[in-house]
Motif scaffolding. Structure first.
Motif, PDB file in Angstrom:
ATOM      1  N   VAL A  85     -19.164  -5.263 -33.128  1.00 54.75           N
ATOM      2  CA  VAL A  85     -20.239  -6.023 -32.560  1.00 54.75           C
ATOM      3  C   VAL A  85     -20.437  -7.128 -33.707  1.00 54.75           C
ATOM      4  CG1 VAL A  85     -22.684  -5.990 -32.346  1.00 54.75           C
ATOM      5  CG2 VAL A  85     -21.174  -4.473 -31.158  1.00 54.75           C
ATOM      6  N   ALA A  86     -20.141  -6.746 -34.894  1.00 58.67           N
ATOM      7  CA  ALA A  86     -20.487  -7.721 -36.136  1.00 58.67           C
ATOM      8  C   ALA A  86     -19.531  -9.042 -36.138  1.00 58.67           C
ATOM      9  CB  ALA A  86     -20.599  -7.098 -37.138  1.00 58.67           C
ATOM     10  N   SER A  88     -17.831  -9.717 -33.318  1.00 58.22           N
ATOM     11  CA  SER A  88     -17.928 -10.486 -32.040  1.00 58.22           C
ATOM     12  C   SER A  88     -19.146 -11.526 -32.315  1.00 58.22           C
ATOM     13  CB  SER A  88     -18.437  -9.459 -30.657  1.00 58.22           C
ATOM     14  OG  SER A  88     -17.353  -8.735 -30.728  1.00 58.22           O
ATOM     15  N   GLN A  89     -20.189 -11.204 -33.028  1.00 56.45           N
ATOM     16  CA  GLN A  89     -20.992 -12.168 -33.295  1.00 56.45           C
ATOM     17  C   GLN A  89     -20.669 -13.020 -34.129  1.00 56.45           C
ATOM     18  OE1 GLN A  89     -24.612 -10.123 -34.671  1.00 56.45           O
ATOM     19  NE2 GLN A  89     -25.692 -11.988 -35.122  1.00 56.45           N
ATOM     20  N   VAL A  90     -19.974 -13.102 -35.039  1.00 62.19           N
ATOM     21  CA  VAL A  90     -19.382 -14.009 -35.998  1.00 62.19           C
ATOM     22  C   VAL A  90     -18.456 -14.816 -35.051  1.00 62.19           C
ATOM     23  CG1 VAL A  90     -17.769 -14.544 -37.765  1.00 62.19           C
ATOM     24  CG2 VAL A  90     -19.612 -12.675 -38.083  1.00 62.19           C
ATOM     25  N   LEU A  92     -18.375 -15.353 -31.896  1.00 60.16           N
ATOM     26  CA  LEU A  92     -19.229 -16.375 -30.870  1.00 60.16           C
ATOM     27  C   LEU A  92     -20.237 -17.450 -31.662  1.00 60.16           C
ATOM     28  CD1 LEU A  92     -20.488 -13.492 -28.354  1.00 60.16           C
ATOM     29  CD2 LEU A  92     -18.908 -15.168 -27.814  1.00 60.16           C
ATOM     30  N   ASN A  93     -20.707 -16.980 -32.922  1.00 56.51           N
ATOM     31  CA  ASN A  93     -21.511 -18.057 -33.427  1.00 56.51           C
ATOM     32  C   ASN A  93     -20.534 -19.218 -33.858  1.00 56.51           C
ATOM     33  OD1 ASN A  93     -23.842 -16.829 -33.548  1.00 56.51           O
ATOM     34  ND2 ASN A  93     -23.523 -15.767 -35.269  1.00 56.51           N
ATOM     35  N   ILE A 100     -26.211 -16.927 -32.516  1.00 58.47           N
ATOM     36  CA  ILE A 100     -26.187 -15.894 -31.297  1.00 58.47           C
ATOM     37  C   ILE A 100     -26.372 -14.465 -32.076  1.00 58.47           C
ATOM     38  CG2 ILE A 100     -24.873 -14.603 -29.443  1.00 58.47           C
ATOM     39  CD1 ILE A 100     -23.340 -17.292 -29.049  1.00 58.47           C
ATOM     40  N   THR A 101     -27.341 -13.802 -31.492  1.00 62.74           N
ATOM     41  CA  THR A 101     -27.700 -12.331 -32.077  1.00 62.74           C
ATOM     42  C   THR A 101     -27.225 -11.405 -30.941  1.00 62.74           C
ATOM     43  OG1 THR A 101     -29.532 -13.310 -33.354  1.00 62.74           O
ATOM     44  CG2 THR A 101     -29.393 -11.064 -33.403  1.00 62.74           C
ATOM     45  N   ILE A 102     -26.374 -10.577 -31.700  1.00 62.43           N
ATOM     46  CA  ILE A 102     -26.172  -9.333 -30.420  1.00 62.43           C
ATOM     47  C   ILE A 102     -27.074  -8.199 -31.098  1.00 62.43           C
ATOM     48  CG2 ILE A 102     -24.453  -7.836 -29.824  1.00 62.43           C
ATOM     49  CD1 ILE A 102     -22.294 -10.091 -30.106  1.00 62.43           C
TER      50      ILE A 102
END
Length: 159
Positions: A85-86, A88-90, A92-93, A100-102
């Motif tokens: 998840v971390a 993916s967040q990086v 996507l940002n 973007i916050t997941i």
């Protein structure tokens, strides 16, 4: 229906199918692991039953063995989920160039814990029945091969 809603339904169906098959594969994997463990320890279980161990205690022993397999896997799964998840967040940002916050919901953790405990216990039912259904005589016979129920049949297909 608009285009976005159709794509959302299709992606949800694909994801549900993937999750179903992953759960099915894990059920088969844990079943074969527990079945192999029970087959290898059949002599030990027969000795314990001969010494007076009740069937309920044998069921508890096999269930604890299941928990020994399941709990580290659940912890590792949650840890891997947090890392992914971390990441993916990086990603996507960087890709979207907006913050973007997941956020993982509590029901996600509850579903993971429920699935992580349910699948091992479901796959333990047949090995428990196998351990309890064997007679003491066959369980104590160390020289008899334990895998005598396997039958292989080869069929040749002609063109």
């Amino acid at each position: 229906m608009d285009q976005q809603r159709i794509i959302e339904y299709m992606l949800n169906n694909v994801l549900a199918t993937v999750i179903f098959f992953i759960c099915l594969l894990s059920l088969i994997l844990i079943f074969s692991l527990m079945q192999t463990d029970v087959e290898e320890r059949k002599y030990e279980f027969a000795v314990l039953r001969t010494l007076g161990m009740p069937n309920k205690s044998l069921i508890t022993l096999i269930t604890i063995q299941t928990l020994i397999f399941a709990l580290p896997a659940i912890v590792a799964g949650f840890g891997l989920m947090r890392v992914l998840v971390a990441a993916s967040q990086v990603a996507l940002n960087e890709l979207a160039q907006i913050p973007i916050t997941i956020v993982m919901l509590n029901r996600t953790y509850a579903l993971g814990l429920f699935t992580g405990l349910l699948i091992p216990f479901l796959s333990t039912i047949s090995p428990i029945k196998s351990a309890l259904s064997s007679t003491l005589r066959s369980g104590l016979d160390k020289f008899r091969p334990s895998i005598d129920d396997v039958e292989v049949e080869m069929v040749r297909f002609e063109n």
